[in-house]
Design a protein around this motif. Sequence first.
Motif, PDB file in Angstrom:
ATOM      1  N   GLY A   3       0.832  -1.201   0.000  1.00  0.00           N
ATOM      2  CA  GLY A   3       0.000   0.000   0.000  1.00  0.00           C
ATOM      3  C   GLY A   3       0.860   1.242   0.000  1.00  0.00           C
ATOM      4  O   GLY A   3       2.077   1.170   0.216  1.00  0.00           O
ATOM      5  N   THR A  14      -6.495   0.218   1.367  1.00  0.00           N
ATOM      6  CA  THR A  14      -6.039  -0.978   0.652  1.00  0.00           C
ATOM      7  C   THR A  14      -6.770  -2.221   1.152  1.00  0.00           C
ATOM      8  O   THR A  14      -7.096  -3.130   0.375  1.00  0.00           O
ATOM      9  CB  THR A  14      -4.518  -1.165   0.859  1.00  0.00           C
ATOM     10  OG1 THR A  14      -3.834   0.012   0.442  1.00  0.00           O
ATOM     11  CG2 THR A  14      -3.989  -2.362   0.100  1.00  0.00           C
ATOM     12  N   VAL A  52       0.698  -1.422   4.832  1.00  0.00           N
ATOM     13  CA  VAL A  52       0.112  -0.148   4.410  1.00  0.00           C
ATOM     14  C   VAL A  52       0.590   1.023   5.264  1.00  0.00           C
ATOM     15  O   VAL A  52       1.218   0.848   6.306  1.00  0.00           O
ATOM     16  CB  VAL A  52      -1.434  -0.219   4.468  1.00  0.00           C
ATOM     17  CG1 VAL A  52      -1.961  -1.368   3.624  1.00  0.00           C
ATOM     18  CG2 VAL A  52      -1.928  -0.353   5.914  1.00  0.00           C
TER      19      VAL A  52
END
Length: 314
Positions: free
Chosen positions: A119, A124, A282
Amino acid sequence: MVDRNAPLWDGRVDGTEAAHLRWHQHIELGANGPLDGSVALLGFASDAGVARNKGRIGAAEGPLALRKALAPMAIHEQRKLVDLGDIVVVGDELEQGQARLAMAVEAALSGGSLPIILGGGHETAYGTGSGIYHFYDQDPEIKVGILNLDAHFDLRQEDRRSSGTPFLNLAENLQNSGRGFYYAVLGISEPNNTKVLFNAADSLGVKYLLDEDCDEQRAQKFVADFLESIDVLYLTIDLDVLPASVAPGVSAPAGLGVPMQIITQVCRQVAASGKLKVADIVELNPKYDVDSRTARSAARLIYTLATTGSTITN
């Protein structure tokens, strides 16, 4: 900042024999052959969810920074590594991007790979989660668990999807389809989650372990108990679970965080379980990183997932 003009996979070359290889020498670009047994990297370049959640913009540069940090990693096992490229979210077109990510994750799972999504903000997770749930649509009895390493629940109630809503969005989808929602969070920061969010977690039956309780023994037991309760696992790592000294380059830096050693241990534990099917990492924001410290920490976690035990199972 990441140099976009530099080669995508590049680095030191000590030799071309197997014992010399690094990731940049070993990885294959694109799905040119069978994915079966591979670790498949897929970028999700998105700032849209963080922007909607009023966070620090810059996570769209995360996939490129992660590849740069992974490139010099040494190869100790000849597991096939594949880079499937990026899904790029243009402007605020988040929902379209998440739909494309879900299809790509489902395809990678169908091909027999372990997809690791780079990410992007934590929006995400809606795409990754939708992809694994779609993959198991034909077998609703399989319990798909989500283990989130995160300082936040990400169960916000909002009119539109954002980096703060993905797990509530997924829970609502599952309730509509009659599937169970199995969700656990390790690293929750009590000061950074309102009472409303704790109430939402309790109402959904979410298991969680506070950051201040994450010593080695309790973290290991928490993860083991959750793994015992599910059949297959989706692991999602928000880098703000780490101390700000280790991960300064994130959308929302942690005030305390869980030690890197504990998070690495958890990654090794889930990878060795044989239940891990998909993972994402992420909230890397290279704009605020220091000496690529956050990117390097994230790359080490990806390395652990990709090289520990039997990560890919049928």
